[in-house]
Write a protein that holds these residues in place. Sequence first.
Motif, PDB file in Angstrom:
ATOM      1  N   ARG A   1      -1.608   8.005  -0.894  1.00  0.00           N
ATOM      2  CA  ARG A   1      -1.923   8.853  -2.053  1.00  0.00           C
ATOM      3  C   ARG A   1      -0.980  10.056  -2.114  1.00  0.00           C
ATOM      4  NH1 ARG A   1      -5.378   9.000  -5.595  1.00  0.00           N
ATOM      5  NH2 ARG A   1      -7.582   8.827  -5.434  1.00  0.00           N
ATOM      6  N   SER A   2      -0.580  10.563  -0.979  1.00  0.00           N
ATOM      7  CA  SER A   2       0.303  11.732  -0.935  1.00  0.00           C
ATOM      8  C   SER A   2       1.714  11.414  -1.446  1.00  0.00           C
ATOM      9  CB  SER A   2       0.369  12.290   0.488  1.00  0.00           C
ATOM     10  OG  SER A   2       0.906  11.311   1.357  1.00  0.00           O
ATOM     11  N   ASP A   3       2.063  10.127  -1.487  1.00  0.00           N
ATOM     12  CA  ASP A   3       3.384   9.728  -1.978  1.00  0.00           C
ATOM     13  C   ASP A   3       3.426   9.530  -3.490  1.00  0.00           C
ATOM     14  OD1 ASP A   3       4.444   9.782   0.565  1.00  0.00           O
ATOM     15  OD2 ASP A   3       4.145   7.639   0.915  1.00  0.00           O
ATOM     16  N   LEU A   4       2.270   9.537  -4.144  1.00  0.00           N
ATOM     17  CA  LEU A   4       2.216   9.344  -5.588  1.00  0.00           C
ATOM     18  C   LEU A   4       2.559  10.644  -6.322  1.00  0.00           C
ATOM     19  CD1 LEU A   4      -1.033   7.225  -5.900  1.00  0.00           C
ATOM     20  CD2 LEU A   4       1.323   6.423  -5.905  1.00  0.00           C
TER      21      LEU A   4
ATOM     22  N   LYS B   1       0.844  -1.187   0.000  1.00  0.00           N
ATOM     23  CA  LYS B   1       0.000   0.000   0.000  1.00  0.00           C
ATOM     24  C   LYS B   1       0.881   1.238   0.000  1.00  0.00           C
ATOM     25  CE  LYS B   1      -4.045  -1.940   2.181  1.00  0.00           C
ATOM     26  NZ  LYS B   1      -5.077  -1.736   3.171  1.00  0.00           N
ATOM     27  N   VAL B   2       0.474   2.199  -0.809  1.00  0.00           N
ATOM     28  CA  VAL B   2       1.201   3.459  -0.912  1.00  0.00           C
ATOM     29  C   VAL B   2       0.210   4.579  -0.629  1.00  0.00           C
ATOM     30  CG1 VAL B   2       2.511   4.963  -2.453  1.00  0.00           C
ATOM     31  CG2 VAL B   2       2.748   2.487  -2.649  1.00  0.00           C
TER      32      VAL B   2
END
Length: 126
Positions: free
Chosen positions: A5-8, A2-3
């Motif tokens: 959303r702010s890291d995308l 899981k990543v």
Amino acid sequence: MKVARSDLLPANPDILEGIEDLIQLSYLNEPSVLHNLHSRYAQDMIYVGLLLWLVFPTQLIIYLFSYAACTPCMQSKAGPILIALNPFKKVEVYGNDYVLAYRQKLTDSPHVYAMTDAAYNEMMTG
């Protein structure tokens, strides 16, 4: 995996894949630059240009050139930069034909000859 959303980070449109001047990328972020370098490397286009006349994150520049640690969010102003990728094989991008083409300004794609010619001309006139 899981990543957050702010890291995308946003991706560039496919039409910009393998572009020779990184400043033309819609999104100039680390993954976009590395993807473009990989794309050009796969096509034996080992030189990539980056003309920086604007405020640009130093962290990405330092990452690309493997310099020492930097201060995040630091900003700098720079001139033309040529990124050269080691192809680990013989690539036909040198020789008298290339020297002549860059000297006569018949091509403007990124190349060590173009950078050398520009630096020499600037030194002689500047």
